[in-house]
Design a protein around this motif. Structure first.
Motif, PDB file in Angstrom:
ATOM      1  N   ARG A 183       9.839   4.010   2.280  1.00  0.00           N
ATOM      2  CA  ARG A 183      11.052   5.616   2.433  1.00  0.00           C
ATOM      3  C   ARG A 183      11.792   6.376   3.606  1.00  0.00           C
TER       4      ARG A 183
ATOM      5  N   SER B 154       0.550  -1.038  -0.036  1.00  0.00           N
ATOM      6  CA  SER B 154      -0.380   0.050   0.178  1.00  0.00           C
ATOM      7  C   SER B 154       0.878   1.479  -0.336  1.00  0.00           C
ATOM      8  N   GLU B 155       0.050   1.798  -0.623  1.00  0.00           N
ATOM      9  CA  GLU B 155       0.710   3.629   0.216  1.00  0.00           C
ATOM     10  C   GLU B 155       1.213   4.315   0.631  1.00  0.00           C
TER      11      GLU B 155
ATOM     12  N   VAL C  12       4.762   1.789   1.697  1.00  0.00           N
ATOM     13  CA  VAL C  12       5.776   2.406   0.784  1.00  0.00           C
ATOM     14  C   VAL C  12       6.564   3.901   0.956  1.00  0.00           C
ATOM     15  N   ILE C  13       5.127   4.668   1.707  1.00  0.00           N
ATOM     16  CA  ILE C  13       5.671   5.886   2.233  1.00  0.00           C
ATOM     17  C   ILE C  13       6.997   5.457   4.074  1.00  0.00           C
TER      18      ILE C  13
END
Length: 125
Positions: free
Chosen positions: A10, A2-3, A6-7
């Motif tokens: 990062r 999911s986003e 990913v965030i």
């Protein structure tokens, strides 16, 4: 993925990079601090060398003054011998020889004081 994953991934990589950069900066700071300590130590050593050099130069100047003094003393001694003692000594010896010749012709012997003066001259020479 999911986003948000990913965030988060990062952010996690960013935190790891930030930790690496912070660690590198910490090593650089430690290295610079050791260099500062080394430079301060070199500064004290250079000050000691400068002080030692000043001592040697002052000693050398004292030696130069001593050499100049003894050279002047030797020149004065040479002047005294050549300009004073030799001319005066030559005159005194000539007078003594003349007195000796006159005394010997008139009395048939040399006076005692003249013999003593001759012995003194021989002792000095």
């Amino acid at each position: 993925m999911s986003e948000i994953d990913v965030i988060n991934e990062r952010l996690k990589r960013g935190d790891e990079r930030f930790a690496e950069v912070t660690e590198a900066l910490s090593r650089i700071t430690t290295h610079l601090q050791s260099q500062d300590a080394t430079m301060a130590d070199l500064g004290t050593k250079i000050d000691k060398v400068v002080k030692g050099t000043e001592d040697v130069v002052s000693m050398w100047n004292g030696g130069v003054k001593a050499v100049q003094f003894f050279c002047r003393l030797a020149q004065a001694w040479t002047f005294l011998l050549k300009k004073v003692l030799v001319p005066v000594g030559t005159f005194v010896i000539a007078v003594l020889v003349l007195v000796a010749i006159i005394s010997y012709r008139e009395q048939g012997h040399f006076p005692a004081w003249l013999a003593d003066a001759f012995k003194l001259v021989l002792a000095i020479i």
